[in-house]
Every structure is written in C-alpha cells, then in structure tokens.
Motif scaffolding. Structure first.
Motif, PDB file in Angstrom:
ATOM      1  N   GLY A  90     143.262  47.686   5.095  1.00 19.17           N
ATOM      2  CA  GLY A  90     142.727  46.559   5.845  1.00 19.17           C
ATOM      3  C   GLY A  90     141.232  46.428   5.683  1.00 19.17           C
ATOM      4  N   ARG A  91     140.495  46.729   6.754  1.00 22.51           N
ATOM      5  CA  ARG A  91     139.033  46.640   6.727  1.00 22.51           C
ATOM      6  C   ARG A  91     138.485  47.949   7.268  1.00 22.51           C
ATOM      7  NH1 ARG A  91     141.241  42.466   8.966  1.00 22.51           N
ATOM      8  NH2 ARG A  91     140.650  43.058  11.096  1.00 22.51           N
ATOM      9  N   ALA A  92     137.564  48.552   6.521  1.00 27.24           N
ATOM     10  CA  ALA A  92     137.045  49.853   6.950  1.00 27.24           C
ATOM     11  C   ALA A  92     135.573  49.988   6.594  1.00 27.24           C
ATOM     12  CB  ALA A  92     137.838  50.984   6.308  1.00 27.24           C
ATOM     13  N   THR A  93     134.816  50.523   7.545  1.00 25.88           N
ATOM     14  CA  THR A  93     133.414  50.834   7.334  1.00 25.88           C
ATOM     15  C   THR A  93     133.168  52.261   7.795  1.00 25.88           C
ATOM     16  OG1 THR A  93     132.657  48.550   7.602  1.00 25.88           O
ATOM     17  CG2 THR A  93     131.041  50.298   7.992  1.00 25.88           C
TER      18      THR A  93
ATOM     19  N   THR B  10     135.916  50.991  12.177  1.00 28.34           N
ATOM     20  CA  THR B  10     134.492  51.199  11.960  1.00 28.34           C
ATOM     21  C   THR B  10     134.131  52.571  12.493  1.00 28.34           C
ATOM     22  OG1 THR B  10     133.978  48.842  12.128  1.00 28.34           O
ATOM     23  CG2 THR B  10     132.162  50.392  12.459  1.00 28.34           C
TER      24      THR B  10
ATOM     25  N   ASN C  63     142.988  53.132   3.525  1.00 30.17           N
ATOM     26  CA  ASN C  63     142.567  51.811   4.001  1.00 30.17           C
ATOM     27  C   ASN C  63     143.318  50.707   3.271  1.00 30.17           C
ATOM     28  OD1 ASN C  63     141.006  49.694   5.196  1.00 30.17           O
ATOM     29  ND2 ASN C  63     139.808  49.601   3.303  1.00 30.17           N
TER      30      ASN C  63
ATOM     31  N   THR D 146     137.697  45.232   1.324  1.00 30.11           N
ATOM     32  CA  THR D 146     136.867  45.265   2.523  1.00 30.11           C
ATOM     33  C   THR D 146     136.668  46.718   2.921  1.00 30.11           C
ATOM     34  OG1 THR D 146     137.970  43.204   3.161  1.00 30.11           O
ATOM     35  CG2 THR D 146     136.529  44.226   4.789  1.00 30.11           C
TER      36      THR D 146
ATOM     37  N   SER E 269     141.573  47.288  11.364  1.00 30.27           N
ATOM     38  CA  SER E 269     140.204  47.598  10.950  1.00 30.27           C
ATOM     39  C   SER E 269     139.743  48.878  11.625  1.00 30.27           C
ATOM     40  CB  SER E 269     139.255  46.449  11.293  1.00 30.27           C
ATOM     41  OG  SER E 269     139.151  46.286  12.690  1.00 30.27           O
TER      42      SER E 269
END
Length: 206
Positions: free
Chosen positions: A54-57, A10, A52, A81, A8
């Motif tokens: 996986g999970r990325a913001t 952020t 991405n 995600t 992930s």
C-alpha cells in the motif's frame, strides 16, 4: 507485518529515538521481552518481514534480524508509494531491502548492511528504473542484485549510483550476462548485472 493495498503505515522516529523493528530475543531494544533473562540472543531470520503493498513511510527506523524466508527482506515493497530514509536495515537473513515492480520509490541516506543481499530487485517492468542513492551498502554477501534479466535485452532497472560500497574503489563487478564493463578492481560490496553503480561515493556518507 503486511500493509494491504488500501492500507498505510508511517513510522517516523528521530535520530535520538528511532523506531525499531526487531526480534523478540533482542534485549538491546525494549528490554527482556521474552523474559528469559538473556538466555537467548538475536540472530538473522528470527521474524518474517515488513511487506508493503500500500503506502509506507519509514524514517529514522531500524529493521533488524528479519527475512526468515527466501525472497523476503527486512522490508519488501511492491508499491511505488514507499519512502525509506535515514534508517538502518541490517542483519536480516536474506535481503535487507527488496523491490518488486517499482520505479518511483525513495530509498536514500540509509545504512544497509550485513544481509545476504543489500538491495534485491526481485521483479521489474521492462524499461522501468528504480533509484537507490546516498546509502551505505556494506558488509553484505552481495551489495545489490537484479533477478530475471534476459541476456538479449540489455537493461539497467536498478540505478544505484552515488552510494558507498565500503571502499573508495567502489563495488566489485564481474559481468555474467551483459551490461557495463567489468570493475574487477572494486573492493567494496559486489554487485550483479543490470545495475548502474558509477559514479559511487568515495567515502562513507555517515
């Protein structure tokens, strides 16, 4: 930069201090990183991509001068995600933002500009729809494109309504396979088949 399926990332900047992903030749961000005293300048395609799985913001980030190879982008997501908000993605060689087999991503309130393709849906699952809204999609060769459409299966896998395309008349659209009626009077960024774009924003949201 690759985010693995179990990983992930952020990246949370602020309006005053965005996080910047850029070329090492970009002295405007981070100073003279390559130590050449300004002999070189940034240009599109000087690094690969953010990918991405996986999970990325990403919020209040800038993604500049990437997408060095076809079918890449400044940022490419293969995972649902994924949140991209209040950011600037510009001057990437191929796409600014690319999507593969995703539906529930959040892509809103961004400036997406000066790329070959603004938003590129490279792969999609039949019947699935990804939404991109309230963005400024301008200055791209193509504002939005969907690949792998089949003429006898009319579908709209990219919902790009409520975006600003650079002109109050909306995007230019000349159908090549099927889908919506032509919108030849649109003076904004052109869009391809498989994209819902009406209604659009009548003015720059920023």
């Amino acid at each position: 930069l690759s985010i693995y399926p179990t990983g992930s990332l952020t990246a949370q900047g602020t309006l005053e201090a965005p996080i910047v992903f850029t070329s090492y030749k970009d002295d405007a961000h981070g100073g003279d990183t390559n130590g050449d005293g300004g002999a070189t300048t940034p240009d599109r395609g000087q690094w690969y991509a953010i990918i991405n799985n996986g999970r990325a913001t990403f919020e209040h980030v800038e993604i500049l001068y990437g997408a060095s190879s076809p079918m890449t982008a400044g940022v490419l997501t293969r995972s649902n995600t994924f949140n991209l908000k209040n950011s600037v993605i510009r001057d990437n060689l191929y796409a600014c933002v690319a999507l593969e087999n995703v539906t529930t991503v959040t892509i809103e309130n961004n400036v997406i500009s000066n790329c070959s393709i603004g938003v590129h849906m490279q792969k999609f699952k039949y019947g699935a729809v990804a939404k991109v809204t309230h963005n400024n999609i301008v200055g791209n060769t193509t504002g939005a494109r969907v690949d792998s459409l089949i003429w006898w299966q009319p579908q709209w896998p990219l919902d790009a309504r409520e975006n600003w395309w650079g002109d109050a008349s909306g995007p230019y659209y000349n159908p090549t396979k099927f889908t919506l009626p032509a919108h030849l009077n649109g003076k904004g960024n052109p869009v391809g088949d498989g994209i819902l774009f009406d209604p659009w924003l009548g003015q720059d949201p920023f």
